[in-house]
Design a protein around this motif. Structure first.
Motif, mmCIF file in Angstrom:
data_model
loop_
_atom_site.group_PDB
_atom_site.id
_atom_site.type_symbol
_atom_site.label_atom_id
_atom_site.label_comp_id
_atom_site.label_asym_id
_atom_site.label_seq_id
_atom_site.Cartn_x
_atom_site.Cartn_y
_atom_site.Cartn_z
ATOM 1 N N SER A 130 0.817 -1.220 0.000
ATOM 2 C CA SER A 130 0.000 0.000 0.000
ATOM 3 C C SER A 130 0.849 1.267 0.000
ATOM 4 O O SER A 130 0.409 2.312 -0.469
ATOM 5 C CB SER A 130 -0.936 0.004 1.220
ATOM 6 N N GLU B 49 -5.280 1.475 -4.780
ATOM 7 C CA GLU B 49 -5.900 0.658 -3.734
ATOM 8 C C GLU B 49 -6.991 -0.226 -4.341
ATOM 9 O O GLU B 49 -7.759 0.219 -5.195
ATOM 10 C CB GLU B 49 -6.500 1.560 -2.656
ATOM 11 N N ARG B 50 -7.042 -1.449 -3.910
ATOM 12 C CA ARG B 50 -8.077 -2.360 -4.393
ATOM 13 C C ARG B 50 -9.396 -2.082 -3.693
ATOM 14 O O ARG B 50 -9.423 -1.851 -2.472
ATOM 15 C CB ARG B 50 -7.684 -3.824 -4.147
ATOM 16 N N LYS C 261 -10.437 -6.123 -1.273
ATOM 17 C CA LYS C 261 -9.105 -6.562 -0.835
ATOM 18 C C LYS C 261 -9.049 -8.072 -0.616
ATOM 19 O O LYS C 261 -10.054 -8.701 -0.279
ATOM 20 C CB LYS C 261 -8.696 -5.814 0.439
ATOM 21 N N ASN C 262 -7.848 -8.630 -0.815
ATOM 22 C CA ASN C 262 -7.607 -10.059 -0.615
ATOM 23 C C ASN C 262 -6.596 -10.223 0.513
ATOM 24 O O ASN C 262 -5.397 -10.027 0.328
ATOM 25 C CB ASN C 262 -7.077 -10.693 -1.909
ATOM 26 N N GLU C 263 -7.096 -10.575 1.702
ATOM 27 C CA GLU C 263 -6.223 -10.661 2.874
ATOM 28 C C GLU C 263 -5.265 -11.838 2.813
ATOM 29 O O GLU C 263 -4.294 -11.894 3.569
ATOM 30 C CB GLU C 263 -7.074 -10.752 4.146
ATOM 31 N N GLU D 104 -3.872 -5.641 -0.897
ATOM 32 C CA GLU D 104 -4.491 -4.327 -0.677
ATOM 33 C C GLU D 104 -4.384 -3.417 -1.891
ATOM 34 O O GLU D 104 -5.014 -2.362 -1.934
ATOM 35 C CB GLU D 104 -3.845 -3.635 0.535
#
Length: 595
Positions: free
Chosen positions: A18, A84-85, A88-90, A96
């Motif tokens: 990020s 920024e997405r 988000k895919n943690e 991010e």
């Protein structure tokens, strides 16, 4: 577009975070997958550091049309702005952010791969090895090789910082008897003569000490033509070390510092120093093997004194013949080992030449497999002596000391694995010291060197070498971690008289010794410092630090269980002209006639 194109990579895919939002970047890698949602195309681009999501917008028509061509494993270069997405895919380190693409170059196209490029592909190992260059694209495999590289970097730095020098030793050398079969290389220039690939640099590193090099190390390729198993390869990598003017404590001490650093930097574990030491005889007595796993109990105990007055013929004959009645207590074994499971264990110990396996269950009836021959009092004495609790099982083998060691030592390890007693992240280290200097070889009817013929005896055993070889111990040591031998070494013989005595003790005539090791014997006559060293198995250390059970997974291009390379089809036949050059005739067999 083929080749590099006009773009130049500015960052690795997996390094973006990020903090990089609003930066213009260029990434390069392979297409992991591409999803066309009509107005947007989402493409995951993968390189050695990880995966990043790239977005292509239909507003840029030419770019969008190029992105529509993308398929799995295409090689691409992408320029764009990090943003920024929205979703988000943690699970992804880069989850991010994404790259909004402004330029795309297809650097190469790809056929549909014969194996999936993902960790959980469940493909058979044969296919993985045939297409190894594709298998190595998987994140898990790449991580293992990166950890291998890191391990080698730490090792090299450690030795440089401690006054060692890195020297190379020959690959083409002389065939000498060192335990395993040599790989032989025919000489073109010298008809009928052969080089041997090194089983280890043992002789050369000793000669470097004779030459006054003081402290040597090498990350060396070694070769042994032996039967393979899960943790063996015909060619393997050894961290080879030799030091001058040292004794056992000096070699052990410096390597304890190395292990402490390795465990801290590789798995963030602080190991306590000094590392525990255990004599070879104690290891065999209590664990049945010379590389005991200390992560669990189940030590071996001898029951001869408990059964000296037993009426059971098996016990009587074992004691009369000088054998051992030995046992292990399996905590919770009554629940874990069924009657069917016990049959499998009986078959298991027979693989190690044991005649059978007796069991006593600490259940309500205190039952056993020899109830007809054993009294209740004898059962109670066994359970008390073994420290058994209700629900345990005592397993007994009656035979020679050597067979009981092999059967129960290996059974102990099998049970620990089957019962889930081996916890990930639990590390137990120890040194095995005071190995026997000699081993009796039944086939040849004589004593042979337990390690190699340059291993020094303990000072107090030098006078016994020719009269009581079975009572001689060596200045030898192994480092054992979680039941695996990670390396071993010894202090070497550094004078000609003692070396001559060693050769005599193992049955070499003076002529045989000169023929095999004449150059070494002569070298020792010109003033040799006391010296010793250690050889560590790099491949096994990578297995340890990456928690990888199969040695083939920690080597970039390994061989199969039958010592073949499925990717290159090695070994292979060669032309008659090549055979003529090295003065060889190949005997025809059914297998090579078919080939």
């Amino acid at each position: 577009m083929r080749g590099m194109g006009s773009l130049r990579r500015s960052v690795m895919c997996g390094d973006l975070r990020s903090k990089d939002i609003s930066k213009e970047v260029v990434v390069m890698g392979w297409v992991q997958r591409s999803r066309n949602l009509g107005s947007l195309i989402f493409t995951d681009v993968r390189d050695l550091k990880g995966i990043v999501q790239v977005v292509f917008n239909e507003e840029n028509k030419n770019l969008f049309e190029s992105a529509e061509e993308l398929k799995n494993e295409y090689v691409v270069a992408v320029k764009g702005i990090v943003r920024e997405r929205s979703s988000k895919n943690e699970e992804l380190p880069t989850g991010e952010i994404e790259i909004l693409a402004s330029e795309l170059q297809i650097l190469d196209v790809a056929n549909t791969p014969p194996i999936y490029i993902k960790d959980d592909d469940n493909v058979k190992e044969e296919a993985r090895l045939k297409y190894r260059y594709l298998d190595l694209r998987k994140p898990r495999m790449q991580n293992i090789l990166m950890q291998r590289s890191k391990l080698m970097h730490i090792i090299r730095n450690f030795y440089y910082e401690h006054g060692f020098h890195e020297f190379e030793t020959p690959i083409l050398g002389k065939s000498t008897p060192e335990g395993a079969r040599d790989y032989l290389v025919p000489s073109r220039i010298h008809p009928g003569e052969f080089y041997a690939l090194p089983q280890s640099p043992q002789i050369y590193k000793q000669l470097l000490m004779v030459a006054g090099m003081d402290r040597y190390f090498q990350i060396a390729k070694c070769f042994r033509d032996e039967d393979l198993r899960q943790n063996r390869q015909p060619e393997f990598t050894q961290v080879d070390v030799e030091m001058s003017f040292v004794d056992v404590d000096d070699v052990i001490s410096i390597h304890e510092q190395l292990f402490k650093q390795l465990f801290k930097e590789m798995v963030n574990v602080d190991i306590e120093l000094p590392i525990m030491r255990m004599k070879f005889d104690d290891a065999m007595e209590n664990y049945g093997v010379d590389k005991p796993d200390l992560r669990f109990g189940m030590e071996l105990k001898t029951l001869n004194d408990l059964f000296r007055d037993s009426e059971f013929n098996v016990f009587q004959s074992t004691i009369k013949d000088g054998g051992r009645i030995r046992a292990i207590n399996v905590p919770g074994g009554d629940e874990h080992i069924s009657k069917k499971g016990m049959k499998k264990l009986e078959s298991f110990v027979k693989d190690f030449k044991a005649k059978g396996l007796i069991h006593l269950r600490y259940d309500d009836e205190k039952s056993s497999s020899i109830d007809k021959f054993i009294t209740e009092e004898e059962k109670d004495r066994v359970f008390e002596f073994m420290g058994s609790k209700k629900g345990d099982i005592v397993l007994i083998v009656c035979d020679t000391f050597k067979i009981t060691c092999a059967a129960l030592g290996n059974l102990r390890n099998k049970l620990a694995a089957d019962m889930g007693l081996l916890k990930k992240g639990d590390y137990k280290l120890l040194w095995i010291v005071d190995f026997p200097l000699f081993e009796y070889d039944e086939e040849s009817g004589r004593y042979v060197a337990e390690h190699h013929p340059f291993t020094s005896p303990r000072f107090e055993d030098e006078d016994k070498m020719l009269t009581e070889p079975d009572k001689c111990y060596a200045k030898a040591y192994d480092i054992v971690i979680n039941g695996e031998e990670m390396g071993g070494g010894s202090i070497r013989i550094n004078n000609s008289d003692l070396q001559d005595k060693m050769f005599k003790a193992i049955g070499f005539t003076e002529e045989e010794a000169q023929k095999q090791f004449g150059f070494m014997i002569e070298a020792l006559s010109y003033g040799t410092p006391p010296h010793g060293g250690l050889a560590l198995g790099l491949d096994r250390m990578v297995q340890l630090f990456t928690d990888t059970p199969n040695i083939r997974d920690v080597i970039a291009f390994p061989k199969t269980q039958s010592a073949t390379c499925m990717m290159t089809d090695a070994p292979s036949t060669v032309s008659d002209a090549q055979l003529d050059e090295v003065h060889l005739d190949v005997r025809k067999t059914e297998s090579n006639e078919e080939n």
